[in-house]
Design a protein around this motif. Structure first.
Motif, PDB file in Angstrom:
ATOM      1  N   ASP A 164       2.750   6.886   1.450  1.00 29.82           N
ATOM      2  CA  ASP A 164       2.463   8.313   1.624  1.00 29.82           C
ATOM      3  C   ASP A 164       1.559   8.793   0.493  1.00 29.82           C
ATOM      4  OD1 ASP A 164       2.557  10.880   2.574  1.00 29.82           O
ATOM      5  OD2 ASP A 164       4.592  11.316   1.866  1.00 29.82           O
ATOM      6  N   TYR A 165       0.802   9.847   0.778  1.00 30.35           N
ATOM      7  CA  TYR A 165      -0.018  10.527  -0.220  1.00 30.35           C
ATOM      8  C   TYR A 165       0.230  12.020  -0.061  1.00 30.35           C
ATOM      9  CZ  TYR A 165      -4.096  12.946  -2.111  1.00 30.35           C
ATOM     10  OH  TYR A 165      -4.899  13.815  -2.795  1.00 30.35           O
ATOM     11  N   ALA A 166       0.395  12.745  -1.159  1.00 36.00           N
ATOM     12  CA  ALA A 166       0.640  14.182  -1.058  1.00 36.00           C
ATOM     13  C   ALA A 166       0.224  14.886  -2.337  1.00 36.00           C
ATOM     14  CB  ALA A 166       2.110  14.449  -0.760  1.00 36.00           C
ATOM     15  N   GLU A 167       0.074  16.198  -2.251  1.00 38.32           N
ATOM     16  CA  GLU A 167      -0.249  17.040  -3.389  1.00 38.32           C
ATOM     17  C   GLU A 167       0.793  18.149  -3.463  1.00 38.32           C
ATOM     18  OE1 GLU A 167      -4.322  18.406  -3.160  1.00 38.32           O
ATOM     19  OE2 GLU A 167      -4.881  16.590  -2.064  1.00 38.32           O
ATOM     20  N   GLU A 168       1.265  18.390  -4.666  1.00 39.66           N
ATOM     21  CA  GLU A 168       2.231  19.474  -4.856  1.00 39.66           C
ATOM     22  C   GLU A 168       1.950  20.153  -6.183  1.00 39.66           C
ATOM     23  OE1 GLU A 168       6.949  19.664  -5.496  1.00 39.66           O
ATOM     24  OE2 GLU A 168       6.320  19.160  -3.468  1.00 39.66           O
ATOM     25  N   GLY A 169       1.506  21.397  -6.130  1.00 40.94           N
ATOM     26  CA  GLY A 169       1.167  22.127  -7.347  1.00 40.94           C
ATOM     27  C   GLY A 169       0.026  21.429  -8.083  1.00 40.94           C
ATOM     28  N   ASP A 170       0.266  21.128  -9.363  1.00 43.56           N
ATOM     29  CA  ASP A 170      -0.755  20.481 -10.175  1.00 43.56           C
ATOM     30  C   ASP A 170      -0.659  18.958 -10.138  1.00 43.56           C
ATOM     31  OD1 ASP A 170      -1.777  22.908 -10.968  1.00 43.56           O
ATOM     32  OD2 ASP A 170      -0.415  23.073 -12.690  1.00 43.56           O
ATOM     33  N   THR A 171       0.152  18.433  -9.238  1.00 45.37           N
ATOM     34  CA  THR A 171       0.394  16.996  -9.213  1.00 45.37           C
ATOM     35  C   THR A 171      -0.031  16.388  -7.882  1.00 45.37           C
ATOM     36  OG1 THR A 171       2.273  17.240 -10.708  1.00 45.37           O
ATOM     37  CG2 THR A 171       2.167  15.202  -9.447  1.00 45.37           C
ATOM     38  N   VAL A 172      -0.705  15.269  -7.982  1.00 46.19           N
ATOM     39  CA  VAL A 172      -1.011  14.433  -6.822  1.00 46.19           C
ATOM     40  C   VAL A 172      -0.129  13.201  -6.953  1.00 46.19           C
ATOM     41  CG1 VAL A 172      -2.776  13.067  -5.677  1.00 46.19           C
ATOM     42  CG2 VAL A 172      -3.388  15.241  -6.724  1.00 46.19           C
ATOM     43  N   TYR A 173       0.462  12.729  -5.857  1.00 42.86           N
ATOM     44  CA  TYR A 173       1.313  11.560  -5.983  1.00 42.86           C
ATOM     45  C   TYR A 173       1.179  10.655  -4.762  1.00 42.86           C
ATOM     46  CZ  TYR A 173       4.709  13.992  -2.954  1.00 42.86           C
ATOM     47  OH  TYR A 173       5.316  14.644  -1.916  1.00 42.86           O
ATOM     48  N   ILE A 174       1.512   9.391  -5.022  1.00 42.21           N
ATOM     49  CA  ILE A 174       1.535   8.384  -3.972  1.00 42.21           C
ATOM     50  C   ILE A 174       2.938   7.794  -3.925  1.00 42.21           C
ATOM     51  CG2 ILE A 174       0.695   6.103  -3.302  1.00 42.21           C
ATOM     52  CD1 ILE A 174      -1.994   6.833  -4.360  1.00 42.21           C
ATOM     53  N   ALA A 175       3.495   7.713  -2.747  1.00 43.55           N
ATOM     54  CA  ALA A 175       4.791   7.053  -2.555  1.00 43.55           C
ATOM     55  C   ALA A 175       4.515   5.637  -2.082  1.00 43.55           C
ATOM     56  CB  ALA A 175       5.627   7.812  -1.528  1.00 43.55           C
ATOM     57  N   MET A 176       5.136   4.675  -2.740  1.00 40.00           N
ATOM     58  CA  MET A 176       4.877   3.273  -2.393  1.00 40.00           C
ATOM     59  C   MET A 176       6.153   2.459  -2.457  1.00 40.00           C
ATOM     60  SD  MET A 176       2.848   2.134  -5.868  1.00 40.00           S
ATOM     61  CE  MET A 176       1.747   3.546  -5.766  1.00 40.00           C
ATOM     62  N   GLU A 177       6.026   1.255  -1.951  1.00 38.15           N
ATOM     63  CA  GLU A 177       7.148   0.324  -1.929  1.00 38.15           C
ATOM     64  C   GLU A 177       7.729   0.147  -3.330  1.00 38.15           C
ATOM     65  OE1 GLU A 177       7.744  -4.426  -0.785  1.00 38.15           O
ATOM     66  OE2 GLU A 177       5.767  -3.470  -0.686  1.00 38.15           O
ATOM     67  N   LEU A 178       9.048   0.239  -3.459  1.00 42.92           N
ATOM     68  CA  LEU A 178       9.721   0.025  -4.732  1.00 42.92           C
ATOM     69  C   LEU A 178      10.001  -1.471  -4.871  1.00 42.92           C
ATOM     70  CD1 LEU A 178      11.020   1.263  -7.274  1.00 42.92           C
ATOM     71  CD2 LEU A 178      13.156   1.424  -5.974  1.00 42.92           C
ATOM     72  N   VAL A 179       9.404  -2.069  -5.853  1.00 39.25           N
ATOM     73  CA  VAL A 179       9.486  -3.522  -6.034  1.00 39.25           C
ATOM     74  C   VAL A 179      10.339  -3.828  -7.249  1.00 39.25           C
ATOM     75  CG1 VAL A 179       8.168  -5.613  -6.495  1.00 39.25           C
ATOM     76  CG2 VAL A 179       7.223  -3.859  -4.995  1.00 39.25           C
ATOM     77  N   HIS A 180      11.282  -4.737  -7.091  1.00 37.87           N
ATOM     78  CA  HIS A 180      12.122  -5.169  -8.209  1.00 37.87           C
ATOM     79  C   HIS A 180      11.591  -6.505  -8.712  1.00 37.87           C
ATOM     80  CE1 HIS A 180      15.044  -1.976  -7.571  1.00 37.87           C
ATOM     81  NE2 HIS A 180      14.954  -2.229  -6.272  1.00 37.87           N
ATOM     82  N   GLY A 181      10.866  -6.451  -9.795  1.00 32.24           N
ATOM     83  CA  GLY A 181      10.281  -7.673 -10.322  1.00 32.24           C
ATOM     84  C   GLY A 181       9.754  -7.448 -11.723  1.00 32.24           C
ATOM     85  N   LYS A 182       8.921  -8.361 -12.152  1.00 29.36           N
ATOM     86  CA  LYS A 182       8.402  -8.341 -13.521  1.00 29.36           C
ATOM     87  C   LYS A 182       6.894  -8.550 -13.484  1.00 29.36           C
ATOM     88  CE  LYS A 182       9.417 -10.644 -17.960  1.00 29.36           C
ATOM     89  NZ  LYS A 182      10.281 -11.689 -18.593  1.00 29.36           N
ATOM     90  N   GLU A 183       6.172  -7.732 -14.221  1.00 25.68           N
ATOM     91  CA  GLU A 183       4.717  -7.871 -14.249  1.00 25.68           C
ATOM     92  C   GLU A 183       4.318  -9.165 -14.947  1.00 25.68           C
ATOM     93  OE1 GLU A 183       3.281  -4.387 -16.184  1.00 25.68           O
ATOM     94  OE2 GLU A 183       3.886  -3.036 -14.566  1.00 25.68           O
ATOM     95  N   LEU A 184       3.245  -9.770 -14.469  1.00 21.32           N
ATOM     96  CA  LEU A 184       2.763 -11.016 -15.067  1.00 21.32           C
ATOM     97  C   LEU A 184       2.405 -10.813 -16.538  1.00 21.32           C
ATOM     98  CD1 LEU A 184       2.028 -13.979 -14.559  1.00 21.32           C
ATOM     99  CD2 LEU A 184      -0.237 -13.207 -13.796  1.00 21.32           C
TER     100      LEU A 184
END
Length: 821
Positions: free
Chosen positions: A87-107
């Motif tokens: 999802d993509y949305a704007e609310e007030g002064d904030t723009v946000y993206i909703a994305m898959e929540l991944v449980h892991g560790k960055e390389l």
């Protein structure tokens, strides 16, 4: 018990309930959220809307609109190796993206912990990464920011997820233009660093960098700062992986070489092609003997027995570079391979000034895209030399307002140029050239100020870059430099040697590069006027630049040499000042040039800045009844580049002199320990000019006593007291030296006046010997002095050593004054 958040949780973002904060950065905050409609947990990545709105002043196409399109395109990507955008949305002064929540560790976390990957694991990670990239490229989406921080390894499964599709382009490009600092360029492709059009092959270059790090535990492109890293990415060949990890099969070398080609056309042309090569290698690795386990203490990857070389199509090492042949080839070589950052930046900076309606905004944007350039420009802009009023300049936009767009334009050119040449091969010849250019630039700016020039900074830059083609050649000319130097050492004139080796002169290279890089303006006027620097039709500004160049060359022969006097006469005619009145200005400018070199981050060239001296009498040793004084403003390296005398005799050890001066110059950052500076000077006086005894003494707080602080050759280890000399009641060699503004050469022979200066206390501690003495001051107040002699070997002193003695003390003087600011 329900795993859903309770209805009492009140924090929301749109339809999403905020569970907790996961992290934050310059762009915004990342939260774990919950979608109550679809009953799933998500990651909410917020971006400050003001950052996106800021783009509207830089781009005709609104950045916020572009960001929406990027996010919408990314939301169409559904692949097991890509973090899904919901999802993509704007609310007030904030723009946000909703994305898959991944449980892991960055390389990047694995790399930070020095985790070592087996080759099999490294190839499996890469195959998944390339699988995800192949899918996104087929959908016409380029990630633009493939790096370990955007590659997630899922806990317990070995699955790879690529993060930040749809955001990377904004992260690494647009927000940088809006004033945010760009991250490390280690993983960026050359075309991306140069601001050129990028396609999927840019992602493949970045993937190649990740592969190198997986295989070796090291990055292929490194440097001491962002500009140096960018220079490495653009010009340096990557190391051979098998030389960094001897357990790798040789096929890895060819694969990396192709993946990291500077020219996108020579890399793998698709992710599928790259993936096929790695799959073939993985199959061979799997068919070989099983690897031994890697223990936590392992410092190398495991051995894999590859029974025969694997022949991979399209994986030849890049062809060995041919050296440039023609003038045009040299221009191309320096532009594309050795100085691409400066040539590209210079063109963009000059083009930004072409449109008066938008030049301030565009210039600020270009400068802020390079954090190193931004930091250096603000450091200089806040210095007394460029900002006498000392108005605080916290950012580039403020600097443009306070100092003016033309001054910032010139300062940006100067900073970018100096940074590009001091990151080259800093050999002595290069340091001499840069020192000459900086010194001449300071003299030119000073003279321009005397004639009320409206933009003296432009004169500074024109003089600084007057020999930039020559400097570029000596930085990056490699074997050609060696050949020319050998011919010159054999007695051939410089121009003849240049023509013999290159087929053209370095002056011609200067002109050609100036045109190719579109420097234009006063820089080009001065370079093109080099053949006839005093042509009556030239403007006063061009004449001042040309005279300053010649003056700095002549200063090595002394301020009262015929050549220097002729230059002063010409400056006097242009400025309507008396030649004698210009003497102190020229000498002050030389000292200022040392400070400017330090401010530019070029302290290593400071020892090569010639400080003007009045010529001493022609005799190598002064007459018996003479006391030679050299004003502190007249310090010089006069004779310092002559051949040193044989070891064990008097004279100057040039190698030691340069080493000591470089050591002292390295302390010119204003943070030096004062005692360390004094110790280095004492060491230099003893080693470089063969002094038997050296003393540094400080004046007591009540200013009545001179007290030993550091000494060599005076048997301090055998004494239970420090040496002290009265400077309040009696006249001696020290009170005499303190009455002079510079270095004194005291010869106590038949002159009664001189003999009386060697009082009983002086004779008791030091004897009655020919010596050099020079005071040192902080903010024009004497704090102590240096003394040296050759009393043990009874070897006469000479002018050459006096110059170096004074040079050392004056460098120390500059250093301690900087440390007290």
């Amino acid at each position: 018990m329900s795993s859903h958040p309770s209805s009492s949780d009140t924090r929301t973002l749109g339809k999403y309930k905020i569970i907790r904060e996961l992290g934050r950065g310059a762009m915004g905050v990342v939260y774990e959220g919950f979608d109550p409609l679809l009953e799933r947990y998500v990651a909410l990545k917020t971006i400050r809307k003001d950052l996106l709105d800021a783009g509207t002043v830089y781009e005709n196409d609104n950045i916020l609109q572009r960001f929406r399109r990027e996010a919408q395109a990314a939301a169409r990507l559904h692949h097991p190796c890509i973090v899904t955008v919901y999802d993509y949305a704007e609310e007030g002064d904030t723009v946000y993206i909703a994305m898959e929540l991944v449980h892991g560790k960055e390389l990047k976390d694995y790399f930070a912990q020095k985790h070592r990957f087996e080759i099999k694991t490294a190839l499996e990670i890469m195959l998944q990464l390339l699988d995800g990239l192949a899918y996104s490229h087929q959908n016409n989406i380029v990630h633009r920011d493939i790096k370990p921080a955007n590659i997630i390894l899922i806990d317990g499964t070995g699955q790879v997820k690529i993060a930040d599709f749809g955001i990377a382009r904004i992260d690494t490009s647009e927000l940088t233009q809006a004033g945010e600092v760009m991250g490390t360029p280690t993983y960026m492709s050359p075309e991306q660093l140069l601001g050129k059009h990028v396609d999927g092959r840019a992602d493949l270059f970045s993937a190649g960098v990740v592969l190198f790090e997986l295989l070796t535990g090291e990055k292929p492109f490194t440097g001491s700062n962002i500009t140096a890293v960018m220079h490495s990415v653009l010009t340096a060949d990557p190391p051979v992986p098998s030389q960094r990890n001897h357990q790798l099969p040789p096929e890895c070398d060819a694969i990396i070489a192709k993946a990291l080609c500077k020219d996108a056309g020579e890399r793998y042309q698709s992710a599928d092609e790259f993936k096929a090569v790695l799959k073939t290698l993985l199959d061979r690795v799997n068919a070989s003997a099983p690897p031994r386990p890697v223990t936590p203490d392992s410092h190398a990857l495991p051995t894999h027995a590859v029974t025969e070389p694997l022949l991979l199509e399209h994986t030849l090492l890049p062809k060995q570079q041919n050296f440039p042949d023609t003038l045009e080839d040299w221009v191309e070589y320096l532009t594309q391979q050795e100085m691409p950052i400066f040539s590209h930046t210079a063109r963009r900076i000059n083009q930004a000034m072409s449109n008066p309606a938008t030049n301030a905004i565009e210039l600020g944007r270009i400068i802020q895209q390079d954090p190193t350039l931004t930091a250096k420009l603000l450091k200089l802009g806040n210095s007394v030399y460029y900002n006498p009023s000392r108005q605080k300049l916290p950012n580039v936009n403020r600097a443009i307002i306070i100092l003016g767009i033309k001054n910032i334009h010139n300062l940006a050119l100067a900073c970018s140029y100096v940074e590009s040449v001091i990151t080259g091969n800093s050999v002595e010849q290069v340091n001499r050239q840069i020192a000459h250019s900086l010194h001449a630039a300071v003299q030119s700016k000073s003279f321009a100020t005397l004639v009320d020039d409206p933009f003296p900074e432009e004169v500074f830059v024109a003089s600084l870059m007057n020999n930039f083609g020559r400097v570029a050649f000596w930085c990056y000319g490699k074997d050609a430099c060696i050949q020319i130097r050998r011919l010159m050492d054999a007695g051939m004139e410089a121009e003849a040697a240049e023509r013999k080796v290159l087929g053209f002169t370095l002056d011609e290279l200067n002109v050609a590069l100036c045109k190719a890089w579109q420097l234009g303006g006063l820089i080009q006027e001065c370079i093109e006027a080099a053949d006839d620097p005093l042509d009556d039709t030239l403007s006063k500004r061009v004449k001042l630049v040309n005279i300053s160049q010649e003056l700095v060359r002549e200063l090595a022969n002394g301020l009262d040499s015929p050549g220097a006097q002729e230059c002063l006469k010409q400056v006097a005619e242009l400025t309507h000042k008396k030649a004698n009145a210009l003497l102190s200005i020229v000498m002050d400018n030389a000292e200022q040039a040392v400070h400017v070199a330090s401010q530019f981050g070029a302290s290593a060239v400071a020892p090569y800045i010639v400080k003007p001296a009045m010529m001493l009498p022609p005799a190598e040793v002064a007459p018996p009844d003479a006391t030679v004084k050299v004003s502190s403003a007249r310090l010089s390296a006069l004779g310092a580049f002559q051949t040193p005398m044989p070891p064990g005799k008097s004279g100057v050890d040039q190698a030691e002199r340069i080493k000591i001066l470089q050591d002292i110059s390295g302390m010119l950052d204003g943070q030096a320990n004062i005692n360390t500076v004094f110790e280095k000077v004492v060491e230099g006086i003893q080693k470089a000019i063969a002094m038997d005894r050296v003393l540094f003494a400080l004046i007591s707080p009540n200013r009545t006593v001179l007290r030993e602080k550091i000494s060599n050759g005076l048997n301090a280890e055998l004494r239970n007291h420090v040496l002290e000399f009265d400077i309040s009641a009696e006249k001696n060699i020290f009170t005499y030296a303190l009455s002079q503004s510079g270095a004194s050469w005291i010869i106590p022979r038949d002159d009664p006046a001189m003999l009386r200066l060697f009082t009983p206390l002086v004779r008791k501690h030091l004897g009655q010997n020919e010596c050099f003495v020079m005071p040192i001051a902080i903010h024009n107040k004497f704090i102590g002095l240096f003394y040296c002699d050759r009393a043990i070997r009874r070897i006469p002193l000479e002018r050459q050593s006096l110059n170096v003695f004074a040079e050392f003390v004056q460098q120390a003087n500059i250093c301690i004054n900087l440390s007290k600011k």
